[in-house]
Design an enzyme around this catalytic site. Structure first.
Site, PDB file in Angstrom:
ATOM      1  N   SER A 101     -15.564  12.801   3.892  1.00 25.54           N
ATOM      2  CA  SER A 101     -16.659  12.546   2.965  1.00 25.54           C
ATOM      3  C   SER A 101     -16.159  12.618   1.544  1.00 25.54           C
ATOM      4  O   SER A 101     -15.051  13.058   1.274  1.00 25.54           O
ATOM      5  CB  SER A 101     -17.763  13.581   3.200  1.00 25.54           C
ATOM      6  OG  SER A 101     -17.261  14.869   2.883  1.00 25.54           O
TER       7      SER A 101
ATOM      8  N   ASN B 230     -17.142  14.578  -0.761  1.00 27.88           N
ATOM      9  CA  ASN B 230     -16.919  15.959  -1.194  1.00 27.88           C
ATOM     10  C   ASN B 230     -15.536  16.433  -0.773  1.00 27.88           C
ATOM     11  O   ASN B 230     -14.832  17.091  -1.531  1.00 27.88           O
ATOM     12  CB  ASN B 230     -17.982  16.881  -0.609  1.00 27.88           C
ATOM     13  CG  ASN B 230     -19.362  16.564  -1.179  1.00 27.88           C
ATOM     14  OD1 ASN B 230     -19.455  16.062  -2.280  1.00 27.88           O
ATOM     15  ND2 ASN B 230     -20.406  16.854  -0.410  1.00 27.88           N
ATOM     16  N   PHE B 231     -15.166  16.085   0.440  1.00 29.65           N
ATOM     17  CA  PHE B 231     -13.845  16.504   0.907  1.00 29.65           C
ATOM     18  C   PHE B 231     -12.738  15.762   0.171  1.00 29.65           C
ATOM     19  O   PHE B 231     -11.691  16.322  -0.144  1.00 29.65           O
ATOM     20  CB  PHE B 231     -13.747  16.261   2.419  1.00 29.65           C
ATOM     21  CG  PHE B 231     -12.486  16.823   3.008  1.00 29.65           C
ATOM     22  CD1 PHE B 231     -12.283  18.205   3.096  1.00 29.65           C
ATOM     23  CD2 PHE B 231     -11.494  15.983   3.462  1.00 29.65           C
ATOM     24  CE1 PHE B 231     -11.131  18.699   3.640  1.00 29.65           C
ATOM     25  CE2 PHE B 231     -10.344  16.491   4.002  1.00 29.65           C
ATOM     26  CZ  PHE B 231     -10.159  17.861   4.106  1.00 29.65           C
ATOM     27  N   SER B 232     -12.999  14.492  -0.152  1.00 31.73           N
ATOM     28  CA  SER B 232     -11.994  13.729  -0.922  1.00 31.73           C
ATOM     29  C   SER B 232     -11.804  14.352  -2.291  1.00 31.73           C
ATOM     30  O   SER B 232     -10.679  14.476  -2.794  1.00 31.73           O
ATOM     31  CB  SER B 232     -12.444  12.276  -1.059  1.00 31.73           C
ATOM     32  OG  SER B 232     -12.586  11.691   0.206  1.00 31.73           O
ATOM     33  N   GLN B 233     -12.907  14.736  -2.911  1.00 36.46           N
ATOM     34  CA  GLN B 233     -12.790  15.360  -4.228  1.00 36.46           C
ATOM     35  C   GLN B 233     -12.065  16.686  -4.131  1.00 36.46           C
ATOM     36  O   GLN B 233     -11.288  17.059  -5.019  1.00 36.46           O
ATOM     37  CB  GLN B 233     -14.186  15.559  -4.815  1.00 36.46           C
ATOM     38  CG  GLN B 233     -14.896  14.232  -5.127  1.00 36.46           C
ATOM     39  CD  GLN B 233     -16.346  14.436  -5.494  1.00 36.46           C
ATOM     40  OE1 GLN B 233     -16.791  15.573  -5.575  1.00 36.46           O
ATOM     41  NE2 GLN B 233     -17.057  13.349  -5.688  1.00 36.46           N
ATOM     42  N   LEU B 234     -12.292  17.399  -3.060  1.00 34.37           N
ATOM     43  CA  LEU B 234     -11.594  18.668  -2.885  1.00 34.37           C
ATOM     44  C   LEU B 234     -10.098  18.452  -2.791  1.00 34.37           C
ATOM     45  O   LEU B 234      -9.297  19.145  -3.416  1.00 34.37           O
ATOM     46  CB  LEU B 234     -12.126  19.383  -1.636  1.00 34.37           C
ATOM     47  CG  LEU B 234     -11.398  20.685  -1.253  1.00 34.37           C
ATOM     48  CD1 LEU B 234     -11.519  21.709  -2.358  1.00 34.37           C
ATOM     49  CD2 LEU B 234     -11.949  21.206   0.067  1.00 34.37           C
TER      50      LEU B 234
ATOM     51  N   ASP C 198      14.898  11.836 -20.994  1.00 32.62           N
ATOM     52  CA  ASP C 198      15.645  10.581 -20.920  1.00 32.62           C
ATOM     53  C   ASP C 198      16.537  10.462 -22.133  1.00 32.62           C
ATOM     54  O   ASP C 198      16.364   9.581 -22.970  1.00 32.62           O
ATOM     55  CB  ASP C 198      14.682   9.390 -20.849  1.00 32.62           C
ATOM     56  CG  ASP C 198      13.709   9.490 -19.694  1.00 32.62           C
ATOM     57  OD1 ASP C 198      14.159   9.381 -18.551  1.00 32.62           O
ATOM     58  OD2 ASP C 198      12.503   9.700 -19.948  1.00 32.62           O
TER      59      ASP C 198
END
Length: 1029
Positions: A196, A198-202, A316
């Site tokens: 979901s 919410n889980f993706s955001q977590l 660099d």
């Protein structure tokens, strides 16, 4: 085993273990129904290996294929911070497509079927793992050999890493929970299950934790500003809100991060404000100077020291990332990182914590992760965020889809991509290879060994740069060979013999042990840099000494010239003193021989009408006047002396007889001419003494009479022109009142009369600019006006009887011919000079001028010579018999020439609005072009910038008006004013005179020849009769 192969194996294994660990933790049974349609789409980063492609979208709302449904509860995709975006409403469920097939081994890893049997034993099928690793080895076998040989100082522990890693990989199946960060390589992309929002955001929050993109944004120091940063401001990511696709996507390509500036392309060969240091080095292989190289090196060290003082270091530090601007200053356009020791301690502590603690404390944001750095070689692309500790660099990310041999479509796509890569232009490949080689040259040993990089890595790069700045190469191939040897600390023999001190210093900077290298501050204090400062100081001192020597030598030469000139002047003065004493002695003897006047000479050595030689004895009253003008008198004297030899040269005189060509002369004129000729001495010394005598003789103007002719009801009373009749008994005055007024000269003497009325008053239709009396016909006058009309008047009747209207614009001047009283000439703003006859209605001829004609004058000593002044700052003289070209052109004024008068047959005086009068010698003119050497003297002292102020000459005396409401008098041989007289304003009620300029000016002057008196008029209409005393 090569480093690249081991890193690739570690990458694959880490991906598998991490995926399993994260999939097992996903609460699949508690997914929110309203998020079932959400699909996370991503694209993998570009890889240099052929066959890489983007992953296809997978719809997770439908079950997987039958062959995968047994062990899979949730399908997964690759998720990175740069390609994260959510697509809703997707119904694509074609899991069996070629693109989906490339994820088949990932699906197996997700549901635990890739390397285990039904009981979940990871070691049950080690053959699949070996086959996968074997394919990766075969693919990497074709990589450039240089990439595998970049570790001359790499420790033996690198060979042991693979074995230890394999053991951890095989033991991964035995532990349901293990420390994923311990296995994750820093170049590996994060794998996360799709759930979901919410889980993706977590997961995104956890992924960004420690990456430096959600913390406070550290400003980039001004010494390290990128070209992309100029004029732009990056948005800061707000950690108080949940990440969205708009928040996450820019992170990968952001040009500015916390502690690091990222560039999209490693090729920085050119800049809009200069060239890269690499281009400079390449273009000057065999023509570089040591002094210039050390100067650039000092700038580099100062940049590095400035960064280190801010606890930053340059990521660099190589020539391609420095821009050399036209002012020979270096500008760093690369990346930089933050060097924080406290972050190192925190990360070491967090690394020792068990994974269970990490899982249970997911909301804890204090953990700092290392920087995610993707290095694609050749033609690398750096994409990084900030970190709180020194950085590590890893090999390129290997796309796991490349090794999926079970999907034939995958092989086909690999071949197509490989063909595309081969079609890249040769120029791009060459640039990419050049950039890749440069990276290998400037890679420090600790970075190759996989250790942390920091400030000491910059010191190593400075050593390589110092070698490049000093070495001389005949070609690029020779340069590449030298740089390859430099990695092994092998310096060319020529370099060692030519720069022994610099060679030792270079080897010090290139020391394999970072702790043995000096700091940037130590380099600045080293003998090499300080010696360069001393050389500069010595060079500057030598330059100053040379400049001082040149100045003193030049001054000596100048003073010697002046001394020689002074000696010459002193000798001249001594000769003239002897000559003056001789003349005076002879004159005194001559006077004493006449007993009747001997007593007079002894009592008064200077009479009012003294001779030239008697001027040696100046009355006491005039001594102050002489001393106050001593500088101008000195200039006039030496100018006269310089002209003695030139005046005696016949080559400078005009050969024609135009100056004295008179065929009609009256008896009076012949006598006057003879007297003028006799009075003109060829002895320049005598001429100067005569001028000095006359200068000392007169000291002021005395007022002999006043005529107040201004109209009470007419404020326009400026008198523009004055002219005496042939007998000098009457004077005519004309001005902008449109009237010609004729006064009796004796009226000036009657001071008892308050207002003087003219004998005759003639009214014109327009404002009058000039009036001239005929020298033969007593009653005839000529006038010009602002309408361009030339008119002849009869003063006896007070009427005009003839008008000439050929001029198209304002006519400024008119003059009768002294030799032919029936002819007259006029000048106008229409750039023409017209010759008229009283007996003709049309003009006899026209002379065209380049600009407006301001004044005209006939010569009294020639029948054919005419002069006029022009608005183009020049005086033109014409022979009326040949009017196509000027007889001469006199140039020297800086503004319009307002008046021209003949002093004698060989001399002209001109007036201009540039505050000056000029005396011209016509004998020094030429008929072709300008005559710059004809100007004998310039008179200054009066003010004349915008008005016509009048000009009149008589017997060597020159009179003119001034815009200070004054009359000035000069003598022809001296440049300064002899005397002046100031007009006063008359109160119309009381009649009293008071001195207040109020913008008034003297507008006209005219000498009376019989009595050496001057008539002057000003802008209020007042006329005064003045006499030199």
């Amino acid at each position: 085993m090569p480093v690249m192969e081991r890193v690739a194996e570690e990458t694959v294994a880490t991906n598998n273990i991490q995926l399993k660990a994260r999939v097992d933790d996903v609460p699949c049974n508690k997914l929110d129904a309203r998020h079932n349609d959400m699909v996370i789409q991503s694209e993998t980063a570009n890889s240099d290996c052929p066959g890489s492609s983007a992953h296809r979208n997978v719809d997770l709302t439908k079950p997987p294929p039958p062959e995968e449904a047994a062990g899979a509860k949730l399908s997964v995709e690759e998720l990175t911070l740069g390609n994260y975006r959510i697509v809703q409403g997707s119904n694509n469920t074609n899991v069996d497509s070629p693109r989906a097939g490339k994820f088949e081994h990932l699906y197996r890893l997700a549901r635990g079927s890739a390397f285990r049997a039904g009981d979940g034993d990871l070691d049950s099928q080690p053959r699949d793992m070996d086959q996968m690793l074997s394919r990766i080895r075969q693919q990497l076998a074709g990589a450039p050999s240089e990439r595998q040989n970049l570790k001359p100082f790499m420790s033996r522990r690198s060979d042991q890493n693979l074995e230890a890693f394999s053991e951890r990989l095989r033991a991964a199946g035995e532990n349901s929970i293990m420390n994923a960060p311990a296995l994750i390589s820093e170049g590996v992309q994060m794998k996360t299950p799709v759930s979901s929002s919410n889980f993706s955001q977590l997961l995104l929050k956890r992924a960004m934790k420690g990456k430096g993109v959600v913390g406070k944004n550290q400003e980039t120091p001004p010494e390290f500003v990128s070209d992309q940063d100029l004029g732009s401001k990056e948005k800061k990511l707000d950690i108080s809100k949940s990440p969205t696709p708009h928040d996450v996507l820019p992170l990968k390509s952001s040009p500015k991060g916390n502690g690091m500036v990222s560039h999209g392309d490693g090729n920085h060969s050119k800049s809009s404000i200069g060239i890269s240091l690499r281009e400079f080095l390449r273009s000057s292989y065999a023509k570089r100077e040591k002094r210039h190289g050390l100067c650039l090196f000092r700038q580099l060290v100062e940049l590095v020291d400035s960064a280190h003082s801010k606890r930053l270091f340059l990521l660099d530090l190589r020539p391609s990332l420095f821009t050399l601007v036209p002012s020979k200053k270096l500008r760093y356009i690369g990346n930089f990182g933050k060097n924080d020791l406290e972050s190192d301690v925190d990360e070491d502590l967090n690394r020792r914590r068990p994974v269970v603690e990490e899982s249970s404390s997911g909301g804890r944001d204090s953990k700092k992760r290392k920087m995610d750095l993707h290095l694609n070689s050749p033609g690398n692309q750096l994409q990084a965020t900030s970190t709180g500790r020194p950085f590590k660099r890893k090999s390129p990310v290997i796309d796991l889809n490349m090794v999926d041999a079970r999907n034939p479509d995958s092989c086909e796509l690999q071949q197509q991509d490989y063909i595309k890569n081969l079609s890249v232009s040769s120029v791009s490949r060459k640039q990419s290879m050049s950039t890749w080689l440069e990276e290998q040259w400037y890679t420090c040993p600790e970075e190759i060994n996989g250790e942390d990089i920091g400030e000491k890595s910059n010191i190593y790069a400075l050593g390589v740069l110092l070698f490049e700045l000093l070495c001389h190469c005949e070609s690029g191939e020779m340069h590449a060979a030298m740089m390859a040897d430099l990695r092994h600390r092998i310096l060319p023999p020529t370099f060692l013999s030519k720069y022994p001190k610099e060679a030792g210093f270079c080897l010090w900077l290139l020391h394999p042990e970072p702790s043995s290298r000096p700091s940037a501050r130590d380099i600045l204090k080293s003998e090499l840099i300080c010696e360069d400062d001393s050389v500069k100081s010595t060079a500057a001192a030598e330059e100053i000494s040379e400049l001082l020597l040149h100045f003193l030598s030049s001054l000596e030469v100048q003073k010697k010239k002046k001394a020689s000139k002074l000696l010459q002047d002193i000798q001249t003065l001594e000769d003239d003193i002897k000559e003056a004493e001789r003349r005076y002695s002879s004159n005194v003897s001559l006077v004493r021989s006449h007993g009747a006047i001997e007593k007079r000479v002894q009592s008064s050595p200077l009479d009012e009408h003294c001779t030239t030689s008697s001027a040696l004895f100046v009355p006491t009253a005039n001594t102050d006047r002489l001393m106050s003008n001593i500088r101008q008198l000195e200039d006039a004297y030496f100018f006269m002396r310089s002209q003695i030899n030139l005046s005696s040269s016949a080559a400078t005189a005009r050969s024609d007889k135009t100056l004295k060509d008179r065929d009609r002369c009256s008896e009076n004129q012949n006598e006057n001419q003879d007297m003028s000729t006799k009075g003109k001495s060829s002895d320049q010394l005598e001429v100067f003494f005569e001028g000095l005598c006359k200068f000392a003789r007169y000291s002021k103007f005395e007022t002999c009479g006043t005529i107040r002719s201004g109209d009470l009801l007419n404020s326009a009373s400026v008198v523009c022109s004055l002219s005496f009749d042939p007998d000098e008994e009457h004077i005519a005055a004309a001005g902008i009142s449109k009237k010609i007024k004729i006064f009796d000269f004796n009226a000036f003497m009657n001071e008892s009369v308050g207002v003087h009325y003219p004998l005759v008053e003639m009214v014109n239709k327009s404002k009058l600019s000039c009036v001239c009396w005929n020298s033969y016909i007593k009653n005839y006058l000529a006038s010009t006006d602002y309408d361009g009309v030339v008119q002849i008047w009869d003063a006896g009747t007070g009427q005009g009887f003839s008008q000439y209207t050929e001029h198209q614009k304002r006519a400024w001047s008119v003059d009768f011919s002294p030799s032919d009283p029936t002819k007259f000439v006029s000048g106008s703003d229409d750039c023409s000079v017209k010759l008229w006859s009283i007996n003709e209605k049309r003009s006899l001829g026209t002379i065209w001028s380049p600009a407006n004609v301001c004044c005209v004058q006939f010569s009294s000593y020639s029948n054919h010579l005419l002069a006029f002044g022009s608005a183009d700052y020049k005086v033109y003289c014409y022979d009326l018999r040949y009017v196509k070209t000027p007889w001469c052109t006199l140039a020297g004024h800086e503004k319009a020439v307002s008046y021209v008068k003949f002093m004698d047959s060989e001399t002209i005086v001109s007036a201009s609005t540039d505050n000056s009068l000029k005396l011209w010698n016509l004998n020094k003119t030429n008929s072709s072009g300008l005559s710059p050497g004809a100007c004998s003297l310039t008179y200054k002292g009066h003010t004349n910038q915008k008005n016509f102020v009048g000009l009149s000459v008589l017997d060597g005396y020159i009179a003119c008006g001034s815009e200070t409401n004054e009359v000035y008098s000069y003598y022809k041989s001296l440049p300064m004013p002899m005397t002046s007289y100031k007009f006063g304003s008359v109160d119309p009620i009381s009649g009293n005179e008071y001195f207040d300029d109020n913008g008034q000016f003297v507008s006209s002057v005219c000498w009376r020849k019989k009595s050496n008196m001057l008539v002057a008029a000003n802008s209020t209409g007042n006329m005064k009769l003045l006499k030199l005393v």
